[in-house]
Design a protein around this motif. Structure first.
Motif, short mmCIF file in Angstrom:
data_model
loop_
_atom_site.label_atom_id
_atom_site.label_comp_id
_atom_site.label_asym_id
_atom_site.label_seq_id
_atom_site.Cartn_x
_atom_site.Cartn_y
_atom_site.Cartn_z
N THR A 61 -58.26 -9.14 -73.11
CA THR A 61 -57.89 -10.18 -72.05
C THR A 61 -56.92 -9.60 -71.27
O THR A 61 -56.81 -10.02 -70.02
CB THR A 61 -57.07 -11.25 -72.81
OG1 THR A 61 -56.49 -10.70 -73.95
CG2 THR A 61 -58.37 -12.28 -73.59
N GLY A 62 -56.44 -8.43 -71.35
CA GLY A 62 -55.14 -7.69 -70.37
C GLY A 62 -56.12 -7.11 -69.58
O GLY A 62 -55.35 -6.60 -68.43
N GLN A 74 -53.95 -16.43 -76.17
CA GLN A 74 -54.23 -15.15 -75.93
C GLN A 74 -53.02 -14.62 -74.96
O GLN A 74 -52.95 -13.46 -75.12
CB GLN A 74 -55.26 -15.40 -74.74
CG GLN A 74 -56.69 -15.70 -75.43
CD GLN A 74 -57.33 -15.02 -76.76
OE1 GLN A 74 -56.86 -13.80 -76.82
NE2 GLN A 74 -57.92 -15.59 -77.50
N LEU A 75 -52.52 -15.38 -74.30
CA LEU A 75 -51.13 -14.79 -73.65
C LEU A 75 -50.15 -14.33 -74.72
O LEU A 75 -49.38 -13.06 -74.42
CB LEU A 75 -50.63 -15.73 -72.78
CG LEU A 75 -51.30 -15.99 -71.40
CD1 LEU A 75 -50.54 -17.51 -70.86
CD2 LEU A 75 -50.82 -14.95 -70.42
N SER A 97 -51.29 -10.85 -76.26
CA SER A 97 -51.21 -9.85 -75.57
C SER A 97 -49.78 -9.29 -74.85
O SER A 97 -49.77 -8.37 -74.35
CB SER A 97 -52.00 -10.15 -74.01
OG SER A 97 -53.25 -10.36 -74.40
N ILE A 130 -55.16 -12.95 -67.56
CA ILE A 130 -55.64 -13.34 -68.99
C ILE A 130 -56.05 -15.00 -69.01
O ILE A 130 -56.87 -15.05 -69.55
CB ILE A 130 -54.24 -13.21 -69.80
CG1 ILE A 130 -54.00 -11.70 -70.27
CG2 ILE A 130 -54.54 -13.90 -71.12
CD1 ILE A 130 -52.87 -11.65 -71.04
N THR A 154 -59.76 -15.80 -69.99
CA THR A 154 -60.00 -16.71 -71.14
C THR A 154 -61.15 -17.64 -70.64
O THR A 154 -61.67 -18.28 -71.26
CB THR A 154 -58.72 -17.30 -71.48
OG1 THR A 154 -57.88 -16.20 -71.95
CG2 THR A 154 -58.63 -18.29 -72.86
#
Lengths: 211, 173
Positions: free
Chosen positions: A102-103, B47-48, B51, B68, B72
């Motif tokens: 995701t990054g 998700q943030l 990460s 991100i 997503t």
């Protein structure tokens, strides 16, 4: 409508309309389970692993302890199969872990998803197909090894020859179409599960790349 | 959780609160119903947070957040639960039925949303970043598309939006 003239409205009106979230509400979200497809696939994988352990363990114990341990060979067959499945689950989990980035930039993330998803489906088809001949050959060996004809029946077997279903060639002839059939079944099933998603990701990538 | 973990969480919560309007904008652009927006918001925050330990500050926080959030929104949610029927979509700008904004600017914004809704997922991301006044450098950092290609795409989208709103104004569907 000109996009540039809407920049101000977008930035001010939209920011104003964002609902407020307290720190408690955000903190609560951090402990929620992800609903993303990859997370769901990983959870399903854990479920499959648990199901296999729950069903295989009693069978292994049964064949070790019952029949005075004479059928322990079958228990060992199950253990061998479990070892094979352990490798299968480990590989699948590693592929799923590698699927998310995701990054990364959107493009690399999509590319990574397409690549790993393709690897995942290939592995799914290969492992699912190869399991059939392995299982069949091992079962056949167990039957040959553990279920010898009774002493009184030796004469019958010598006179009539071994029954057709015990002949290795029969097993082999049956195994080939079954394995091919299972291969196509796996290809169809994997396509049904992930095909559309892979195509969608590929379309997005194509759109990003075209000028 | 130890003290450093708690501090990190507090800092993260503060940053999400500060940038929540960016996340809501992504939700509005990519989701039709309020329930889907809530789901996407939750997924983006998860998700943030996952990460966040890898965020080294090499890029701006908002750039990282966009990356991100868009990843997503575009690749994570395979199915939207509630999608209005095509007939409804022609009648009303569906994502914003619940919003009442008086004034010309607001009306234009509603028109823009209706038009954006008809764009592809990549085009939506581009328009959003453009409206957010992100530079092409930053867009490249977020999307991974080179700047020349971005400019070409942006011109095409501008034209597309112009035509769409013209068609809507003259009642062409």
């Amino acid at each position: 409508m000109e996009l540039d003239s809407l920049k101000y409205a977008w930035r001010t009106l939209e920011s104003r309309s964002a609902p407020d979230k307290s720190p408690e509400q955000i903190r609560a979200l951090l402990h929620q389970r992800s609903k993303g497809p990859v997370e769901k696939m990983r959870r399903n994988l854990t479920g499959e692993l648990l199901l296999i352990l729950v069903t295989y363990t009693p069978a292994i114990l049964f064949y070790f302890l019952d029949f005075d341990g004479k059928l322990s060979g079958i228990a060992w067959l199950f253990i061998l199969l479990l070892a094979f499945l352990a490798v299968y689950f480990y590989r699948k989990n590693r592929i799923l872990k590698a699927m998310q980035c995701t990054g990364c930039t959107l493009r690399s993330s999509l590319q990574q998803q397409v690549d790993t998803l393709k690897r995942y489906t290939r592995f799914y088809v290969r492992a699912g197909t190869i399991m059939i001949p392995i299982m069949t050959i091992l079962s056949w060996l167990i039957i040959r090894w553990k279920f010898q004809p009774a002493p009184g029946a030796d004469l019958f077997y010598r006179i009539s020859g071994s029954p057709w279903w015990q002949h290795p060639l029969t097993w082999l002839i049956l195994l080939i179409p079954i394995t091919i059939g299972v291969y196509f079944l796996n290809v169809w099933y994997v396509g049904r599960l992930y095909g559309q998603h892979i195509r969608k990701l590929q379309d997005l990538l194509r759109e990003m790349e075209e000028e | 959780m130890d003290t450093s973990g708690r501090d990190m969480q507090e800092k993260f919560v503060g940053l999400v609160q500060e940038h929540r309007s960016l996340l809501y904008k992504v939700c509005r652009v990519y989701c039709f119903s309020e329930a889907d927006r809530q789901d996407l918001f939750q997924e983006m925050v998860i998700q943030l947070w996952r990460s966040y330990p890898h965020f080294r500050g090499e890029s701006k926080f908002s750039t990282w957040l966009y990356r991100i959030a868009l990843n997503t929104a575009i690749s994570n949610l395979r199915k939207q639960r509630r999608r209005p029927s095509p007939v409804d979509m022609n009648e009303v700008p569906t994502p914003f039925q619940d919003m009442t904004w008086p004034g010309e600017e607001e009306e234009q914004l509603q028109q823009l949303y209706t038009a954006i809704d008809k764009l592809s997922e990549i085009e939506k991301a581009l328009v959003m970043l453009y409206l957010e006044d992100r530079s092409y450098d930053e867009m490249e950092e977020i999307l991974g598309i080179n700047q020349n290609n971005l400019r070409v795409k942006m011109n095409r989208i501008r034209e597309k939006l112009r035509n769409m709103t013209k068609e809507a104004a003259y009642g062409i569907r």
